[in-house]
Design an enzyme around this catalytic site. Structure first.
Site, PDB file in Angstrom:
ATOM      1  N   GLY A 192     -10.912   3.392  -8.769  1.00 56.12           N
ATOM      2  CA  GLY A 192     -10.123   2.520  -9.710  1.00 56.12           C
ATOM      3  C   GLY A 192     -11.031   1.649 -10.184  1.00 56.12           C
ATOM      4  O   GLY A 192     -12.393   1.865 -10.237  1.00 56.12           O
ATOM      5  N   LEU A 195       2.907   2.356   2.255  1.00 51.03           N
ATOM      6  CA  LEU A 195       3.926   3.608   2.400  1.00 51.03           C
ATOM      7  C   LEU A 195       3.670   4.208   0.715  1.00 51.03           C
ATOM      8  O   LEU A 195       3.676   5.575   0.657  1.00 51.03           O
ATOM      9  CB  LEU A 195       5.267   3.489   2.557  1.00 51.03           C
ATOM     10  CG  LEU A 195       5.463   3.060   3.953  1.00 51.03           C
ATOM     11  CD1 LEU A 195       7.119   2.673   3.938  1.00 51.03           C
ATOM     12  CD2 LEU A 195       5.379   4.541   4.790  1.00 51.03           C
ATOM     13  N   MET A 208       3.655  -2.512  -4.647  1.00 45.83           N
ATOM     14  CA  MET A 208       2.063  -2.863  -5.042  1.00 45.83           C
ATOM     15  C   MET A 208       1.890  -2.709  -6.475  1.00 45.83           C
ATOM     16  O   MET A 208       2.606  -2.551  -7.363  1.00 45.83           O
ATOM     17  CB  MET A 208       1.210  -1.937  -4.255  1.00 45.83           C
ATOM     18  CG  MET A 208       1.097  -2.138  -2.814  1.00 45.83           C
ATOM     19  SD  MET A 208      -0.166  -0.878  -2.004  1.00 45.83           S
ATOM     20  CE  MET A 208      -0.532  -1.505  -0.349  1.00 45.83           C
ATOM     21  N   GLY A 209       0.618  -2.953  -6.774  1.00 45.58           N
ATOM     22  CA  GLY A 209       0.030  -2.919  -8.280  1.00 45.58           C
ATOM     23  C   GLY A 209      -0.728  -3.941  -8.741  1.00 45.58           C
ATOM     24  O   GLY A 209      -1.197  -3.823  -9.509  1.00 45.58           O
ATOM     25  N   ARG A 210      -0.973  -4.819  -7.778  1.00 48.39           N
ATOM     26  CA  ARG A 210      -2.023  -5.794  -7.942  1.00 48.39           C
ATOM     27  C   ARG A 210      -1.534  -6.614  -9.046  1.00 48.39           C
ATOM     28  O   ARG A 210      -0.472  -7.215  -9.044  1.00 48.39           O
ATOM     29  CB  ARG A 210      -3.419  -5.445  -8.006  1.00 48.39           C
ATOM     30  CG  ARG A 210      -4.395  -5.886  -7.166  1.00 48.39           C
ATOM     31  CD  ARG A 210      -5.908  -5.506  -7.374  1.00 48.39           C
ATOM     32  NE  ARG A 210      -6.455  -4.513  -6.543  1.00 48.39           N
ATOM     33  CZ  ARG A 210      -6.802  -4.652  -5.481  1.00 48.39           C
ATOM     34  NH1 ARG A 210      -6.599  -5.731  -4.715  1.00 48.39           N
ATOM     35  NH2 ARG A 210      -7.268  -3.468  -4.664  1.00 48.39           N
ATOM     36  N   LYS A 267     -14.729  -2.268   0.975  1.00 46.51           N
ATOM     37  CA  LYS A 267     -15.512  -3.554   1.219  1.00 46.51           C
ATOM     38  C   LYS A 267     -16.654  -3.155   1.838  1.00 46.51           C
ATOM     39  O   LYS A 267     -17.081  -2.001   1.864  1.00 46.51           O
ATOM     40  CB  LYS A 267     -14.552  -4.389   2.390  1.00 46.51           C
ATOM     41  CG  LYS A 267     -14.290  -3.653   3.522  1.00 46.51           C
ATOM     42  CD  LYS A 267     -13.510  -4.490   4.563  1.00 46.51           C
ATOM     43  CE  LYS A 267     -13.699  -3.791   6.066  1.00 46.51           C
ATOM     44  NZ  LYS A 267     -13.079  -4.416   7.031  1.00 46.51           N
ATOM     45  N   ILE A 269      -3.134   3.955  -7.510  1.00 48.04           N
ATOM     46  CA  ILE A 269      -1.308   3.895  -8.018  1.00 48.04           C
ATOM     47  C   ILE A 269      -1.131   2.651  -8.776  1.00 48.04           C
ATOM     48  O   ILE A 269      -0.339   2.835  -9.553  1.00 48.04           O
ATOM     49  CB  ILE A 269      -0.923   3.662  -6.416  1.00 48.04           C
ATOM     50  CG1 ILE A 269      -1.257   2.114  -5.600  1.00 48.04           C
ATOM     51  CG2 ILE A 269      -1.176   4.817  -5.323  1.00 48.04           C
ATOM     52  CD1 ILE A 269      -0.171   1.945  -4.809  1.00 48.04           C
ATOM     53  N   ASP A 270      -2.047   1.824  -9.254  1.00 44.48           N
ATOM     54  CA  ASP A 270      -1.814   0.594 -10.048  1.00 44.48           C
ATOM     55  C   ASP A 270      -1.723   0.890 -11.390  1.00 44.48           C
ATOM     56  O   ASP A 270      -1.052   0.199 -12.060  1.00 44.48           O
ATOM     57  CB  ASP A 270      -2.790  -0.454  -9.655  1.00 44.48           C
ATOM     58  CG  ASP A 270      -3.091  -1.079  -8.432  1.00 44.48           C
ATOM     59  OD1 ASP A 270      -2.079  -0.634  -7.497  1.00 44.48           O
ATOM     60  OD2 ASP A 270      -4.046  -1.521  -7.991  1.00 44.48           O
TER      61      ASP A 270
END
Ligand code: F6P
Length: 361
Positions: free
Chosen positions: A115, A286, A182-184, A75, A139-140
């Site tokens: 990313g 995590l 997660m993963g959006r 941000k 990670i996504d």
């Protein structure tokens, strides 16, 4: 004076950032180049500049250390993505200041580990005159052009372990356990971990679900004498015709919406409809911590070494990408042009269906 390159880590942290830093610094040193670490994400390029040379002899141990020693941010003045992934133009004055400081540091190019958000920032920096090469991190696993991003395997490995641990509980208590990952807007982590962990229901953003379908699977298992069920839910999963579940209501200004909380809604509804005790566990951050897996370490090392090669070849505006068995270069503009989501007609989904996993449709 030695040639100098910079390296910056942007966006969310994930296992393997330090491993890439390690590889870039070592590979650059072997070409006789110095690597300058830019601290606190892209903000480190703004005055007062936060940068210092990284000595390759200090790199021991970084290969397996989680997080990023450079710090990061998703941000602030360098935001390029807001809301549900809409692109935002960075203030030209901010870009101009970064360019001035980049020049003053005597840098030839900047390696951007990020990313889609940070790579998009990198592209805007490039338009402002800062040559960049990218290393796809998240990670996504949602970047186009590479068959995998670094950090993904470590997250999946953790998430699979979490399913294993929660299954023994579900089995002992005859409960339904809902695990949120997660993963959006992409269901890669949930789909991989769900299959690897032997979940019975896996809900991903790419396949909107219905409660009828989820409950049907749970009741089928009950009828077979299996009184527990593992349900994996991606944070971006949504009901047919429904919306994403975000935390804290409306998205905060100047940053991407924070997804999360869908597992509690799903767990409540399952309990209501089946009468079974149902609990939700959110794996949250995590999934972004800990040491990188062997696969990620290797990928990060290969990515880092190739990023230095791309600078040597002046392939600016490109990122390194895995296309087995090679590391190739790929235009960042294409890599972030859209999100790479799980193909609903692909092998992952087919494999799940072949095993009787419900995707909730
Ligand atoms: O993009 C990585 C990611 O971990 C997503 O999976 C998740 O939705 C988001 O970042 C969380 O962001 P934050 O750490 O800012 O809450």
């Amino acid at each position: 004076m030695k040639e100098r390159i910079g390296i910056v880590t942007g966006g969310g942290d994930c296992p393997g950032l330090n491993a890439v830093i390690y590889a870039v610094v070592k590979a650059a040193d072997r070409r006789g180049w110095e690597t300058l670490g830019i601290y606190s994400g892209f903000d480190g390029l703004l005055s007062p500049v936060q940068a210092r040379p990284l000595d390759y002899r200090e790199m021991d141990g970084l290969l397996y250390l989680g997080g990023t020693v450079l710090g990061t941010s998703n941000k602030g003045r360098f935001t390029a993505k807001i809301g549900h992934g809409e692109t935002k133009a960075i203030d030209p004055a901010v870009l101009a200041e970064a360019k001035r400081n980049f020049d003053a540091l005597g840098l030839r190019a900047l390696v951007v580990l990020g990313g889609d958000g940070s790579l998009s920032i990198g592209l805007q920096c490039m338009e402002a005159g800062i040559p960049i090469v990218g290393v796809p991190k998240t990670i996504d696993n949602d970047i186009v052009g590479t068959s995998v991003t670094f950090g993904f395997d470590s997250a999946v490995s953790f998430a699979t372990d979490a399913i294993d641990r929660l299954r023994t509980h579900a089995q002992s208590h005859s409960r339904v356990m809902v695990v949120e990952m997660m993963g959006r807007y992409a269901g890669w982590i949930a789909a991989h971990a769900g299959i690897a962990g032997g979940a019975s229901v896996v809900l991903i953003p790419e396949i909107p679900f219905s409660y009828e379908s989820v409950v049907k699977k749970i009741l089928e298992r009950e009828a077979e004498g299996k009184h527990f069920t593992m349900v994996v839910v991606a944070e971006g999963a949504r009901l047919k015709g429904g919306d994403f579940i975000t935390q804290g209501g409306s998205p905060e200004a100047n940053r991407e919406a924070r997804l999360g909380g869908v597992s509690f809604i799903v767990a409540d509804e399952i309990a209501k409809r089946t009468g079974k005790e149902t609990r939700a566990t959110v794996l949250g951050h995590l999934q972004r911590g800990g040491v990188p897996t062997t696969l990620d370490r290797l990928l990060c090392t290969r990515f880092g070494a190739s990023a230095v090669r791309l600078i040597d070849e002046q392939k600016y505006g490109h990122m390194v990408a895995l296309k087995e068995p090679d590391i190739i270069d790929f235009p960042i503009s294409e890599g972030v042009s859209k999100l790479r989501t799980v193909p609903t007609d692909g092998d992952l989904i087919r494999t799940g269906r072949a095993l009787g996993i419900s995707w909730g449709d």
